[in-house]
Design an enzyme around this catalytic site. Structure first.
Site, short mmCIF file in Angstrom:
data_model
loop_
_atom_site.label_atom_id
_atom_site.label_comp_id
_atom_site.label_asym_id
_atom_site.label_seq_id
_atom_site.Cartn_x
_atom_site.Cartn_y
_atom_site.Cartn_z
N SER A 167 73.11 6.33 112.48
CA SER A 167 72.77 7.58 111.79
C SER A 167 71.31 7.60 111.33
O SER A 167 70.62 8.62 111.46
CB SER A 167 73.70 7.81 110.60
N HIS A 197 80.74 3.45 113.43
CA HIS A 197 79.70 3.47 112.40
C HIS A 197 80.27 3.85 111.04
O HIS A 197 80.33 3.04 110.13
CB HIS A 197 78.60 4.45 112.82
N HIS A 244 78.56 -9.32 109.40
CA HIS A 244 77.52 -8.30 109.28
C HIS A 244 76.50 -8.55 110.38
O HIS A 244 76.18 -9.70 110.70
CB HIS A 244 76.86 -8.35 107.90
N ARG A 253 75.78 -6.07 98.06
CA ARG A 253 76.44 -4.83 97.65
C ARG A 253 77.92 -5.08 97.37
O ARG A 253 78.48 -4.52 96.43
CB ARG A 253 76.26 -3.75 98.73
N ASP A 299 81.87 -2.76 102.96
CA ASP A 299 83.01 -1.93 103.33
C ASP A 299 84.35 -2.58 102.96
O ASP A 299 85.36 -1.89 102.81
CB ASP A 299 82.99 -1.64 104.83
#
Length: 360
Positions: A167, A197, A244, A253, A299
């Site tokens: 994106s 994504h 990752h 995060r 996530d």
């Protein structure tokens, strides 16, 4: 800077940091928030367009449609077509557009949310609230300050991820053709809507819910999770939310979300599972010898926090991601125009060149 009484950094401050490389003062963030509220008006015809879409139209599709409907208001587009802006000043109307887009996107996305799941019963914007707190309130799934805080945390943590993902790169690629911020981010959203994504958050939550079903009401244990993960891997599947593409350590995060959960929802059954998975999965993946980074990424935790605060409409999760990421891509877009970066033209090579490079 934080909201009054809050403990979480404000996303608006993150946007300021991305633009200026400086942490803003309380007064600067207050002024920025007021500016975003001033720019948040959405034309009635755009609302009518969104309100008229079938409820089963995916919320990401609706968001792309909404941004394109807002595009005629682009100051950059109008100035470029009128020939009233020179190349050295492209960044100025770009900055105007970016601020307006950021002001509008919480209202637009909240409208979409309430249309689909709450029969079009909308909650008005509150200009006394911060950008993320107002967005949380307009969604209307939880009136608590905790939900506002977790929304601030989520939008701040997901604001930027350099330019290499689909994106972000799509937005900059389209912008390099001097497509204005509305055109560019609408294109980026189409990439974000792709399952490889923008669906990571949903897929992680779906996996956690599968494990909850397998637990059948029992407390999760490290032994159970290790066995479940080993069976998952043997079946040819992966454990979503672990690993990752860039990081080789626990995602910072994720650790911030974990810290928030330990303070606000440590007794939540789904968090207890997330906690157990956090302890059990990395060493299990490490033993396979095939995983470069066995640690959880952001996530793996986000879905649990959303679910806890009653944001259970999983098809909407990518939209929340889009609201956050709009800050990162707009900061990048502004700097691209300020630096005068050229149009991107990827090179093409023939199969003979590839064959030679492969030694065929």
């Amino acid at each position: 800077p934080k909201a009054p009484g809050g403990k979480v950094g404000l996303p608006e401050a993150a946007f300021w940091l991305l633009l200026t490389n400086e942490i803003p003062t309380e007064a600067e963030v207050k002024a920025l928030n007021e500016e975003l509220h001033k720019r948040s008006t959405i034309p009635e015809h755009v609302y009518k367009l969104i309100d008229g879409l079938p409820k089963d139209t995916h919320p990401m599709t609706q968001l792309s449609i909404g941004l394109l409907a807002l595009q005629p208001g682009s100051e950059f587009g109008q100035a470029y077509r009128a020939g009233t802006v020179n190349k050295a000043d492209y960044w100025k109307p770009t900055l105007e557009d970016s601020l307006t887009l950021l002001g509008q996107i919480p209202l637009l996305t909240a409208r979409i949310f309430r249309n689909i799941w709450f029969d079009g019963k909308h909650i008005p914007s509150d200009p006394t609230l911060d950008w993320a707190g107002n967005y949380a309130q307009m969604m209307g799934v939880d009136d608590s300050e905790g939900f506002k805080e977790v929304t601030r945390l989520y939008l701040m943590l997901h604001a930027d991820h350099e330019g290499g993902n689909v994106s972000a790169h799509t937005t900059q690629l389209v912008g390099s053709a001097l497509s204005d911020p509305y055109y560019s981010w609408a294109a980026g959203l189409c990439g974000l809507a792709g399952p490889l994504h923008g669906l990571a958050n949903q897929e992680c939550l779906a996996w956690l819910k599968e494990v909850m079903v397998a637990l059948n009401g029992k407390e999760p244990t490290k032994e159970f999770i290790v066995d479940y993960v080993q069976k998952t891997l043997k079946s040819g599947k992966v454990v979503p939310g672990f690993g990752h593409a860039v990081l080789r350590q626990p995602d910072p995060r994720y650790m911030l979300e974990r810290e928030f959960a330990l303070k606000h929802c440590k007794d939540d059954p789904l968090f207890k599972l997330v906690d157990c998975v956090f302890q059990a999965v990395p060493p299990t993946l490490e033993k396979t010898g095939k995983v470069k980074n066995p640690y959880p990424n952001v996530d793996a935790h986000s879905g649990q926090l959303m679910y806890f605060y009653n944001l259970k409409q999983e098809n909407y999760y990518t939209v929340v991601f889009a609201v956050s990421r709009s800050m990162g891509v707009m900061a990048q877009y502004i700097w691209s125009r300020a630096l005068g970066l050229p149009i991107e033209r990827p090179k093409s090579i023939g199969l003979d060149v590839l064959a030679k490079a492969a030694g065929l």
